[in-house]
Enzyme design. Sequence first.
Site, short mmCIF file in Angstrom:
data_model
loop_
_atom_site.label_atom_id
_atom_site.label_comp_id
_atom_site.label_asym_id
_atom_site.label_seq_id
_atom_site.Cartn_x
_atom_site.Cartn_y
_atom_site.Cartn_z
N ARG A 69 0.84 -1.20 0.00
CA ARG A 69 0.00 0.00 0.00
C ARG A 69 0.87 1.24 0.00
O ARG A 69 2.07 1.18 0.26
CB ARG A 69 -0.91 0.01 1.24
N GLY A 70 0.24 2.38 -0.27
CA GLY A 70 0.94 3.64 -0.11
C GLY A 70 1.11 3.97 1.37
O GLY A 70 0.53 3.33 2.25
N LEU A 147 -5.12 5.82 6.63
CA LEU A 147 -5.64 5.44 5.32
C LEU A 147 -4.48 5.04 4.42
O LEU A 147 -3.47 5.74 4.37
CB LEU A 147 -6.39 6.63 4.71
N GLY A 148 -4.62 3.91 3.73
CA GLY A 148 -3.60 3.47 2.79
C GLY A 148 -4.23 2.57 1.75
O GLY A 148 -5.02 1.68 2.09
N GLY A 159 -7.21 -0.13 2.71
CA GLY A 159 -8.33 0.74 3.08
C GLY A 159 -8.02 1.64 4.24
O GLY A 159 -7.06 2.40 4.22
N LEU A 160 -8.84 1.55 5.31
CA LEU A 160 -8.74 2.49 6.42
C LEU A 160 -8.72 1.76 7.75
O LEU A 160 -9.17 0.61 7.86
CB LEU A 160 -9.90 3.48 6.39
N CYS A 177 3.13 7.37 10.44
CA CYS A 177 3.20 8.00 9.10
C CYS A 177 4.54 8.70 8.88
O CYS A 177 4.66 9.57 8.01
CB CYS A 177 2.05 8.97 8.87
#
Length: 220
Positions: A69-70, A147-148, A159-160, A177
């Site tokens: 994921r990001g 969130l990613g 998702g979240l 983060c």
Amino acid sequence: MKVLVKHLGVADYAKTYEAMQTFTKERNANTPDEIWVLEHPPVFTLGLAGDASNLHTPSNQIPMVQVDRGGEITYHGPGQLVVYLLLDLKRLGIFVKELVFRIEQAVIDTLLDFGVRAERKQGAPGIYVSEQDGAPGEWLGAKVAALGLKVSRSCSYHGLALNVATDLEAFGRIHPCGYEGLKTVDMQTLGIKDNIDIISQVLLKHLQKQLSLSELDNIR
């Protein structure tokens, strides 16, 4: 087309991650979208932009998993509401930035339903506590949701994660983060006593509205 909402309880992170990848790889234009609602046993996850040194105080009891994921590093654990969004964005007619904005808005609207004001922050993904009416500012600016996402072949997964009644000490082991000193909070600390099932139903309602999903078919 109905969206299948699967309530998975407490699910192992690595197995769930693999299942998301497999689902996305094997789906086709006729595959219904799915939303997975769950909690994870304690785990740190490191996104594509992540720096492993942001886990500054490792724990022998909490593994770290590198994922696609990001985003940076985060923590998942019991008492955290995790929602994975396995959506065909082409079919929904939305792009990634719009998807992120709508997910964020669903979280903001959910928190407001429980009396908590929250907001986005420029350049800092996630949702943060904003100034509250008549409330002390101790948690002003604290992160309450992460969130990613990953998009492959116009389909999203990951998702979240919304902190409901979470082990905040675990967040103290990381720079959330990638931001050193970033405060993290959960809804329980903010005075919300509703259980995670009630909160999940409110969040699903707002996700349905924000993503213009016609019908949710809950599977337990």
